[in-house]
Design a protein around this motif. Structure first.
Motif, PDB file in Angstrom:
ATOM      1  N   ASP B  43       0.834  -1.204   0.000  1.00  0.00           N
ATOM      2  CA  ASP B  43       0.000   0.000   0.000  1.00  0.00           C
ATOM      3  C   ASP B  43       0.871   1.257   0.000  1.00  0.00           C
ATOM      4  OD1 ASP B  43       0.752   0.650   2.598  1.00  0.00           O
ATOM      5  OD2 ASP B  43      -1.143   0.016   3.512  1.00  0.00           O
ATOM      6  N   ALA B  44       0.205   2.403   0.015  1.00  0.00           N
ATOM      7  CA  ALA B  44       0.931   3.666  -0.143  1.00  0.00           C
ATOM      8  C   ALA B  44       1.787   4.011   1.068  1.00  0.00           C
ATOM      9  CB  ALA B  44      -0.060   4.797  -0.441  1.00  0.00           C
ATOM     10  N   ASP B  45       1.538   3.350   2.186  1.00  0.00           N
ATOM     11  CA  ASP B  45       2.374   3.556   3.368  1.00  0.00           C
ATOM     12  C   ASP B  45       3.526   2.563   3.439  1.00  0.00           C
ATOM     13  OD1 ASP B  45       0.789   5.666   4.344  1.00  0.00           O
ATOM     14  OD2 ASP B  45      -0.651   4.215   5.154  1.00  0.00           O
ATOM     15  N   GLY B  46       3.614   1.669   2.493  1.00  0.00           N
ATOM     16  CA  GLY B  46       4.697   0.692   2.497  1.00  0.00           C
ATOM     17  C   GLY B  46       4.336  -0.605   3.193  1.00  0.00           C
ATOM     18  N   ARG B 222       1.221   4.626  -4.653  1.00  0.00           N
ATOM     19  CA  ARG B 222       1.120   6.069  -4.423  1.00  0.00           C
ATOM     20  C   ARG B 222       0.592   6.829  -5.645  1.00  0.00           C
ATOM     21  NH1 ARG B 222       6.497   7.367  -0.685  1.00  0.00           N
ATOM     22  NH2 ARG B 222       5.568   6.585   1.246  1.00  0.00           N
ATOM     23  N   LEU B 223       0.609   6.173  -6.803  1.00  0.00           N
ATOM     24  CA  LEU B 223      -0.009   6.809  -7.982  1.00  0.00           C
ATOM     25  C   LEU B 223      -1.523   6.902  -7.809  1.00  0.00           C
ATOM     26  CD1 LEU B 223       1.612   5.386 -11.261  1.00  0.00           C
ATOM     27  CD2 LEU B 223       1.799   7.707 -10.360  1.00  0.00           C
ATOM     28  N   VAL B 224      -2.093   5.970  -7.028  1.00  0.00           N
ATOM     29  CA  VAL B 224      -3.562   5.937  -6.885  1.00  0.00           C
ATOM     30  C   VAL B 224      -4.027   6.253  -5.456  1.00  0.00           C
ATOM     31  CG1 VAL B 224      -4.049   4.423  -8.849  1.00  0.00           C
ATOM     32  CG2 VAL B 224      -3.463   3.401  -6.629  1.00  0.00           C
ATOM     33  N   GLY B 277      10.515  -9.293 -18.062  1.00  0.00           N
ATOM     34  CA  GLY B 277       9.588  -9.930 -17.135  1.00  0.00           C
ATOM     35  C   GLY B 277       9.140  -9.074 -15.964  1.00  0.00           C
ATOM     36  N   VAL B 278       9.176  -7.763 -16.130  1.00  0.00           N
ATOM     37  CA  VAL B 278       8.680  -6.868 -15.079  1.00  0.00           C
ATOM     38  C   VAL B 278       7.258  -6.451 -15.429  1.00  0.00           C
ATOM     39  CG1 VAL B 278       9.107  -4.718 -13.813  1.00  0.00           C
ATOM     40  CG2 VAL B 278      11.023  -6.037 -14.711  1.00  0.00           C
ATOM     41  N   TYR B 279       6.418  -6.305 -14.419  1.00  0.00           N
ATOM     42  CA  TYR B 279       5.054  -5.798 -14.640  1.00  0.00           C
ATOM     43  C   TYR B 279       4.644  -5.027 -13.401  1.00  0.00           C
ATOM     44  CZ  TYR B 279       1.669  -6.364 -18.415  1.00  0.00           C
ATOM     45  OH  TYR B 279       0.924  -6.170 -19.557  1.00  0.00           O
ATOM     46  N   THR B 280       3.938  -3.929 -13.619  1.00  0.00           N
ATOM     47  CA  THR B 280       3.400  -3.176 -12.481  1.00  0.00           C
ATOM     48  C   THR B 280       1.919  -2.928 -12.694  1.00  0.00           C
ATOM     49  OG1 THR B 280       3.747  -0.988 -13.448  1.00  0.00           O
ATOM     50  CG2 THR B 280       5.570  -1.908 -12.146  1.00  0.00           C
ATOM     51  N   ALA B 281       1.245  -2.673 -11.586  1.00  0.00           N
ATOM     52  CA  ALA B 281      -0.162  -2.274 -11.648  1.00  0.00           C
ATOM     53  C   ALA B 281      -0.455  -1.345 -10.482  1.00  0.00           C
ATOM     54  CB  ALA B 281      -1.074  -3.500 -11.588  1.00  0.00           C
ATOM     55  N   SER B 282      -1.372  -0.432 -10.731  1.00  0.00           N
ATOM     56  CA  SER B 282      -1.876   0.462  -9.679  1.00  0.00           C
ATOM     57  C   SER B 282      -3.370   0.196  -9.574  1.00  0.00           C
ATOM     58  CB  SER B 282      -1.613   1.923 -10.053  1.00  0.00           C
ATOM     59  OG  SER B 282      -0.221   2.158 -10.184  1.00  0.00           O
ATOM     60  N   LEU B 283      -3.799  -0.222  -8.386  1.00  0.00           N
ATOM     61  CA  LEU B 283      -5.184  -0.669  -8.193  1.00  0.00           C
ATOM     62  C   LEU B 283      -5.981   0.478  -7.590  1.00  0.00           C
ATOM     63  CD1 LEU B 283      -4.294  -4.178  -6.706  1.00  0.00           C
ATOM     64  CD2 LEU B 283      -4.362  -3.434  -9.106  1.00  0.00           C
ATOM     65  N   ARG B 284      -6.849   1.059  -8.407  1.00  0.00           N
ATOM     66  CA  ARG B 284      -7.489   2.317  -8.011  1.00  0.00           C
ATOM     67  C   ARG B 284      -8.456   2.124  -6.848  1.00  0.00           C
ATOM     68  NH1 ARG B 284      -9.072   5.366 -13.557  1.00  0.00           N
ATOM     69  NH2 ARG B 284      -8.780   7.216 -12.287  1.00  0.00           N
ATOM     70  N   GLU B 285      -9.249   1.068  -6.873  1.00  0.00           N
ATOM     71  CA  GLU B 285     -10.245   0.895  -5.814  1.00  0.00           C
ATOM     72  C   GLU B 285      -9.607   0.454  -4.502  1.00  0.00           C
ATOM     73  OE1 GLU B 285     -13.070  -1.817  -7.506  1.00  0.00           O
ATOM     74  OE2 GLU B 285     -13.950  -0.286  -8.815  1.00  0.00           O
ATOM     75  N   LEU B 286      -8.567  -0.339  -4.605  1.00  0.00           N
ATOM     76  CA  LEU B 286      -7.922  -0.874  -3.404  1.00  0.00           C
ATOM     77  C   LEU B 286      -6.803   0.025  -2.884  1.00  0.00           C
ATOM     78  CD1 LEU B 286      -7.678  -4.668  -4.417  1.00  0.00           C
ATOM     79  CD2 LEU B 286      -9.460  -3.540  -3.065  1.00  0.00           C
ATOM     80  N   GLY B 287      -6.353   0.971  -3.704  1.00  0.00           N
ATOM     81  CA  GLY B 287      -5.240   1.825  -3.290  1.00  0.00           C
ATOM     82  C   GLY B 287      -3.947   1.061  -3.093  1.00  0.00           C
ATOM     83  N   LEU B 288      -3.747   0.025  -3.889  1.00  0.00           N
ATOM     84  CA  LEU B 288      -2.548  -0.810  -3.764  1.00  0.00           C
ATOM     85  C   LEU B 288      -1.705  -0.745  -5.037  1.00  0.00           C
ATOM     86  CD1 LEU B 288      -4.133  -4.044  -2.188  1.00  0.00           C
ATOM     87  CD2 LEU B 288      -2.881  -2.221  -0.997  1.00  0.00           C
TER      88      LEU B 288
END
Lengths: 351, 351
Positions: B43-46, B222-224, B277-288
């Motif tokens: 999460d955004a707090d680490g 932290r993007l979301v 083989g890197v992938y990222t995602a920002s989960l808007r509803e979960l803030g993760l």
């Protein structure tokens, strides 16, 4: 060795044990990616000279066992009946680039056996060679089955079917005599009963049958140490190895690892790549076979692991390794050609 | 979290522990290849919500952190100065296919900032999209830097340099203010001091700087979940996420995983692929945030692992997963189009 090896696999997988790290890909000051593999080095009697990782695991040999799949072409008499040349035998063992010489030789061979591209059941795909892709697109053509990297192997299959008076249609199916002969040859030369082996379909449509990695290595050893093979199989093995050694370009093509190694270290080894990170080699002077499988299926991992195995065994001598530098540890380059890293043996590789 | 994580890496590597098996590639009745990965969901707090495998390992984010690299474009005021559109912000975050719409939008954006293809230092490469490759070859042209999948990102860099009156030449070098601003943004949003981090050069020529995987995931969170970001950074993050969500095609293109997932599951997630083989995602509803790295660098492993993580977290609901079947567990097909296997989550995957 026997296929009881296959039974040890589940225990190994369940224990979570992992095959050793053998290849690493660096970028700047860090290792960015890593490849694990199992590697078997076995003699013609099945003695395991080296077994790194789980060499009992069943592996689809894919194109790496094309030299074994070519045995019936010669044993059956088809090669003699149709005056199949050294070049054509090399093509029967090839995963070729679809360069003009590959395509034209296959076309002529097909014609000589009374077949055409329409009889090939492998499907088409773009050549593996950029300049050939561009030429094809500029000509406005689509890649026919002649361009398939397996078109020589399939023409060998058709030759055998023709010679024996079998239907050519359906020659890719497991039930067809062409595939049954290959299955029998595989069981004999690899010393394994494949009745219950895992099966599937290859990229070119023929059956794939899983062989324990160590048995696959023994099969490759028996191509160059033929003392205990039946006479016709021994003779066929010798012609296959000789053809691959004489025509490295036809086995793969421009800038390909198989071709470069065979060109540069001469007659000491014939080697063959397969999809999903499989590689085999038959070591003529040592009478040994090598089979390896990269867990993740990466071709770059398989090539660099094979190169390192050949160095470890002394098949690539230190002075030859120097000459082969960028082939054995190829640079990773960015879009403007700057070297940004290397693919090379892992720091902790067991070989 | 801190970059003390990086120090635990050597111990982990030395012990021979392996990241978990997360993706398998079947053929017929057997698993043929396997991919291991580390996955961090933070999460955004680490706070580490899930940490599968070694999430302290330093990873080059490659193109998967383009959304973070786009922050200075907006924060600096360059985006407003040059009326950079939603589409162009999406392109700044893209690894695009080099399809006509991608190329033409970048060309027009470059012109508006008083630059041209000559100013792009990323080099050219063939489009990732077959029909676009064929069109280019038929036209007799070579792929310019406009076709580079990173051309939008580089145009963003040039926009910032122009706006701030900096030299455009050399904008890809670590010492250039463009790259120094990105480094600062990366350290802040990922909460990590990168002074001693491993470094290298990316495929497009810009610096790559290794970030512990867990910190990378926190940056994506932290993007979301922007509550604790400085105001200008929070505003920039919101525009970036909104642009990616509005223009999934521009972030990648036809038949690409990023585009398909964002198209099909709507506004719940923005996600981004990276090389090796890197992938990222920002989960808007979960803030993760999610960051994953496949050990061996395989893109197929990263995509299918990301899809499974999104299912595990409920971001892809069961009914959506059904609709996405062939995207989440894609078939492996042979040359005539027959399904010969599947790429899918490992039977023993921890998620």
């Amino acid at each position: 060795m026997s296929n009881s090896h296959t039974e040890s696999r589940s225990a190994s997988a369940a224990s979570g044990s992992a095959n050793p790290l053998v290849v690493e890909v660096t970028r700047g000051s860090m290792v960015e990616s890593r490849h694990r593999a199992a590697v078997a080095v076995v003699d013609a009697d099945g003695k395991v000279v080296h077994g790194w990782g789980d060499i009992a695991q069943p592996v689809y040999g894919r194109s790496a066992i094309k030299p074994l799949q070519a045995l019936p072409l010669i044993e059956s008499g088809a090669a003699d009946r149709y005056n199949v040349s050294v070049a054509e035998i090399a093509l029967a063992c090839a995963s070729h680039n679809g360069e003009p010489r590959h395509v034209e030789l296959v076309r002529a061979w097909l014609k000589r056996i009374g077949c055409s591209v329409e009889d090939l059941e492998c499907g088409g795909h773009m050549p593996y060679h950029d300049a050939s892709v561009e030429a094809l697109i500029r000509s406005g053509s689509k890649p026919t089955a002649l361009f398939n990297n397996c078109s020589g192997k399939h023409t060998g299959f058709l030759s055998t079917a023709r010679h024996l008076g079998e239907a050519t249609r359906g020659y890719i199916n497991l039930e067809h005599p062409v595939q049954q002969r290959i299955l029998g040859a595989l069981e004999q030369i690899c010393g394994v009963d494949l009745s219950d082996a895992a099966r599937g379909i290859d990229g070119c449509g023929i059956p794939v049958i899983a062989v324990p990695l160590g048995n696959m290595a023994m099969g490759m050893a028996r191509l160059v140490d033929t003392a205990k093979l039946p006479a016709a199989r021994a003779a066929a093995a010798k012609r296959i190895v000789e053809a691959m050694a004489q025509e490295p370009f036809l086995v793969a093509g421009t800038d390909r690892f198989c071709t470069q190694i065979m060109n540069d270290i001469g007659r000491k080894v014939v080697l063959k790549t397969g999809a999903e990170g499989v590689y085999t080699a038959s070591l003529r002077e040592l009478g040994l076979g090598v089979a390896l499988k990269v867990d993740d299926g990466a071709g770059r991992g398989a090539e660099i692991a094979m190169g390192q195995v050949l160095r470890h065994l002394g098949v690539i001598a230190p002075e030859e390794a120097g000459k082969l530098g960028d082939i054995l540890t190829p640079p990773v380059r960015n879009r403007v050609g700057r070297e940004t890293g290397r693919v090379k043996p892992s720091a902790g590789s067991p070989f």
